[in-house]
Design a protein around this motif. Structure first.
Motif, PDB file in Angstrom:
ATOM      1  N   ILE A 160       0.869  -1.171   0.000  1.00 15.04           N
ATOM      2  CA  ILE A 160       0.000   0.000   0.000  1.00 15.04           C
ATOM      3  C   ILE A 160       0.904   1.219   0.000  1.00 15.04           C
ATOM      4  O   ILE A 160       1.817   1.328   0.820  1.00 15.04           O
ATOM      5  N   LYS A 161       0.646   2.150  -0.952  1.00 13.36           N
ATOM      6  CA  LYS A 161       1.615   3.233  -1.142  1.00 13.36           C
ATOM      7  C   LYS A 161       0.970   4.431  -1.820  1.00 13.36           C
ATOM      8  O   LYS A 161       0.138   4.275  -2.710  1.00 13.36           O
ATOM      9  N   LYS A 162       1.370   5.617  -1.396  1.00 17.40           N
ATOM     10  CA  LYS A 162       0.994   6.865  -2.068  1.00 17.40           C
ATOM     11  C   LYS A 162       2.277   7.473  -2.629  1.00 17.40           C
ATOM     12  O   LYS A 162       3.184   7.844  -1.892  1.00 17.40           O
ATOM     13  N   SER A 163       2.364   7.538  -3.961  1.00 24.53           N
ATOM     14  CA  SER A 163       3.578   8.057  -4.586  1.00 24.53           C
ATOM     15  C   SER A 163       3.259   9.315  -5.382  1.00 24.53           C
ATOM     16  O   SER A 163       2.106   9.697  -5.537  1.00 24.53           O
ATOM     17  N   GLY A 164       4.275   9.968  -5.884  1.00 24.42           N
ATOM     18  CA  GLY A 164       4.075  11.200  -6.627  1.00 24.42           C
ATOM     19  C   GLY A 164       4.577  12.378  -5.836  1.00 24.42           C
ATOM     20  O   GLY A 164       5.582  12.311  -5.130  1.00 24.42           O
ATOM     21  N   SER A 165       3.823  13.473  -5.890  1.00 27.78           N
ATOM     22  CA  SER A 165       4.298  14.713  -5.268  1.00 27.78           C
ATOM     23  C   SER A 165       3.795  14.890  -3.848  1.00 27.78           C
ATOM     24  O   SER A 165       3.593  15.991  -3.389  1.00 27.78           O
ATOM     25  N   GLY A 166       3.573  13.784  -3.134  1.00 30.40           N
ATOM     26  CA  GLY A 166       3.214  13.890  -1.716  1.00 30.40           C
ATOM     27  C   GLY A 166       1.776  13.536  -1.460  1.00 30.40           C
ATOM     28  O   GLY A 166       1.125  12.849  -2.243  1.00 30.40           O
ATOM     29  N   THR A 167       1.259  14.016  -0.377  1.00 32.52           N
ATOM     30  CA  THR A 167      -0.091  13.641   0.053  1.00 32.52           C
ATOM     31  C   THR A 167      -1.120  14.712  -0.258  1.00 32.52           C
ATOM     32  O   THR A 167      -2.239  14.656   0.205  1.00 32.52           O
ATOM     33  N   LYS A 168      -0.750  15.717  -1.047  1.00 29.08           N
ATOM     34  CA  LYS A 168      -1.728  16.737  -1.402  1.00 29.08           C
ATOM     35  C   LYS A 168      -2.859  16.128  -2.214  1.00 29.08           C
ATOM     36  O   LYS A 168      -2.671  15.251  -3.030  1.00 29.08           O
ATOM     37  N   SER A 169      -4.048  16.664  -2.016  1.00 32.45           N
ATOM     38  CA  SER A 169      -5.222  16.135  -2.696  1.00 32.45           C
ATOM     39  C   SER A 169      -5.022  16.159  -4.207  1.00 32.45           C
ATOM     40  O   SER A 169      -4.686  17.176  -4.797  1.00 32.45           O
ATOM     41  N   GLY A 170      -5.239  14.991  -4.837  1.00 31.47           N
ATOM     42  CA  GLY A 170      -5.181  14.903  -6.276  1.00 31.47           C
ATOM     43  C   GLY A 170      -3.782  14.945  -6.859  1.00 31.47           C
ATOM     44  O   GLY A 170      -3.638  15.090  -8.076  1.00 31.47           O
ATOM     45  N   SER A 171      -2.735  14.801  -6.044  1.00 31.07           N
ATOM     46  CA  SER A 171      -1.385  15.023  -6.550  1.00 31.07           C
ATOM     47  C   SER A 171      -0.567  13.762  -6.740  1.00 31.07           C
ATOM     48  O   SER A 171       0.521  13.829  -7.304  1.00 31.07           O
ATOM     49  N   GLY A 172      -1.025  12.634  -6.272  1.00 32.82           N
ATOM     50  CA  GLY A 172      -0.194  11.437  -6.324  1.00 32.82           C
ATOM     51  C   GLY A 172      -0.957  10.215  -6.796  1.00 32.82           C
ATOM     52  O   GLY A 172      -2.175  10.227  -6.964  1.00 32.82           O
ATOM     53  N   THR A 173      -0.220   9.126  -7.011  1.00 36.00           N
ATOM     54  CA  THR A 173      -0.806   7.846  -7.401  1.00 36.00           C
ATOM     55  C   THR A 173      -0.924   6.957  -6.169  1.00 36.00           C
ATOM     56  O   THR A 173       0.053   6.772  -5.438  1.00 36.00           O
ATOM     57  N   PHE A 174      -2.106   6.412  -5.946  1.00 33.96           N
ATOM     58  CA  PHE A 174      -2.323   5.528  -4.801  1.00 33.96           C
ATOM     59  C   PHE A 174      -2.382   4.097  -5.310  1.00 33.96           C
ATOM     60  O   PHE A 174      -3.103   3.775  -6.262  1.00 33.96           O
ATOM     61  N   LEU A 175      -1.617   3.227  -4.657  1.00 39.84           N
ATOM     62  CA  LEU A 175      -1.492   1.834  -5.084  1.00 39.84           C
ATOM     63  C   LEU A 175      -1.762   0.907  -3.912  1.00 39.84           C
ATOM     64  O   LEU A 175      -1.234   1.106  -2.820  1.00 39.84           O
ATOM     65  N   VAL A 176      -2.581  -0.116  -4.132  1.00 50.11           N
ATOM     66  CA  VAL A 176      -2.810  -1.148  -3.128  1.00 50.11           C
ATOM     67  C   VAL A 176      -2.915  -2.480  -3.854  1.00 50.11           C
ATOM     68  O   VAL A 176      -3.614  -2.596  -4.873  1.00 50.11           O
ATOM     69  N   MET A 177      -2.197  -3.478  -3.363  1.00 50.69           N
ATOM     70  CA  MET A 177      -2.206  -4.773  -4.045  1.00 50.69           C
ATOM     71  C   MET A 177      -1.883  -5.902  -3.067  1.00 50.69           C
ATOM     72  O   MET A 177      -1.220  -5.694  -2.056  1.00 50.69           O
ATOM     73  N   VAL A 178      -2.378  -7.110  -3.397  1.00 49.20           N
ATOM     74  CA  VAL A 178      -2.050  -8.309  -2.624  1.00 49.20           C
ATOM     75  C   VAL A 178      -1.891  -9.492  -3.569  1.00 49.20           C
ATOM     76  O   VAL A 178      -2.507  -9.533  -4.644  1.00 49.20           O
ATOM     77  N   ASN A 179      -1.069 -10.451  -3.169  1.00 47.44           N
ATOM     78  CA  ASN A 179      -0.900 -11.717  -3.869  1.00 47.44           C
ATOM     79  C   ASN A 179      -1.008 -12.849  -2.867  1.00 47.44           C
ATOM     80  O   ASN A 179      -0.319 -12.834  -1.841  1.00 47.44           O
TER      81      ASN A 179
END
Length: 379
Positions: A129-148
């Motif tokens: 689970i991760k928020k990447s990009g330019s930080g936690t500002k609204s609408g500014s990053g890519t949010f990723l969640v995955m499981v195997n």
């Protein structure tokens, strides 16, 4: 992207615990892929597998909670003709050389990864689970969640994965919950959209269920299970009630090391509940405390023994108050502990069987004292 706050507390002075509870929310992440496979149905459960990916660009979702300190759970939902769902525990703790666990990502921290290549804790091999990009500002990053998940992994007898292709499937998804933090929902099919694939194309499509490319977000819900049995003279259909009683019954009294039907821990308790009370699973502390006293008064287990206390199953409680198998070489899973040689203990609640009133949660209970509490079965 969308957030549904469960509670909101505003005050000039507030404790950290209350602040944590006030922040609890369901956040939704746009789905990419849901895969549930069972290549050898009813033959080899070790071949089963699950994969879920949610990835949302320009996301307003935020990372709330710390699974390294508190652990997490993952619920997989597969709805259709024969729906199923299963909750998997990802225990707290940092990963070490050759040992499973969590790792914080980034400086400052912007995500967490989980690895258990040997299946010490169960069939969840990896999670992220991760928020990447330019930080936690609204609408500014890519949010990723995955499981195997890999059905060959995990302690105890098979099956380690009980969620299977719904034959055929219609919708489903995942709820990734950080204990003490937020839940992250990824929905597929139905209102969320996406291409639904069921295989094999001929016969019963019970080997693969896949949905790709949803167009909307949401939280998946567990469908009522419907099973049909046909004979040459009649057809009988059993459907789970849409507004059922929350407490359906109880399993026999047990020590904190659950071992129902030769399957340890919560998976065994959930399977035993479902086998004895259709559409049910082991009651959590929260479900029992929310149940009306009319459902608890006079409650007897499947052996007609009067129920007088419950184990307090609570994924938000410290794992050492959940009969966690913390022994050297142990599974690290809750409700699998059976000796008195470490700090692991359990929590219980007494039940006034005449009135249906529960007592307070009491901790520090040894998990190897024979037959001290019951496991309720809730829908």
């Amino acid at each position: 992207m969308h957030i549904r706050r469960c509670a909101l507390a505003v005050a000039l002075t507030v404790t950290a615990v209350l602040a944590s509870r006030a922040g609890a929310a369901d956040q939704t992440v746009l789905g990419k892929t849901l895969l549930v496979k069972d290549p050898k149905p009813n033959v080899d459960a070790s071949k089963r597998g699950v994969g879920v990916l949610g990835k949302e660009s320009a996301s307003s979702d935020t990372l709330m909670g710390n699974p390294v300190a508190n652990g997490a759970t993952v619920e997989i939902i597969a709805n259709g003709t024969t729906p199923s769902d299963q909750v998997f525990t990802l225990p707290a703790g940092a990963a070490g050389p050759g040992t499973p666990g969590w790792k914080a990502l980034g400086k400052p921290v912007n995500g967490y990864s989980y690895k258990d290549a040997a299946g010490v804790n169960g069939p969840v091999k990896t999670a992220l689970i991760k928020k990447s990009g330019s930080g936690t500002k609204s609408g500014s990053g890519t949010f990723l969640v995955m499981v195997n998940l890999n059905g060959a992994l995990g302690p105890g007898p098979q099956p380690h994965i009980t969620v299977v292709p719904p034959a055929p499937g219609t919708d489903g998804g995942m709820r990734f919950t950080i204990n003490g933090g937020d839940s992250y929902c990824v929905a597929f099919g139905s209102a969320a959209g996406g291409k639904v694939i069921n295989a094999p194309a001929k016969g019963t499509p019970n080997k693969l269920f896949k949905i790709v490319g949803p167009t909307s977000e949401g939280c998946p819900t567990v469908a009522s299970a419907t099973t049909t049995t046909s004979t040459t003279t009649s057809t009988t259909t059993t459907t789970c009630p849409s507004t059922p009683p929350s407490v359906r019954g109880a399993l026999p009294a047990t020590v904190g090391r659950f071992n129902f039907n030769a399957q340890l821990g919560l998976p065994g308790a959930n399977a035993a509940c479902k086998a004895n009370f259709a559409c049910s699973q082991a009651c959590t502390r929260q479900q029992l405390q929310a149940a009306p006293t009319s459902e608890l008064a006079g409650l007897k287990d499947i052996n007609t023994t009067t129920v007088t206390s419950f184990w307090a199953i609570d994924s938000t409680a410290p794992i050492l108050q959940q009969c966690n198998d913390d022994a050297v070489g142990g599974s690290g899973l809750n409700w699998e502990y059976g000796t008195a040689h470490t700090a692991s203990r359990g929590q219980q609640m007494t039940l006034n069987n005449s009135t249906g009133v529960l007592g307070p949660v009491v901790g520090g209970i040894q998990c190897n004292i024979a037959g001290t509490s019951w496991v309720g079965c809730c829908q």
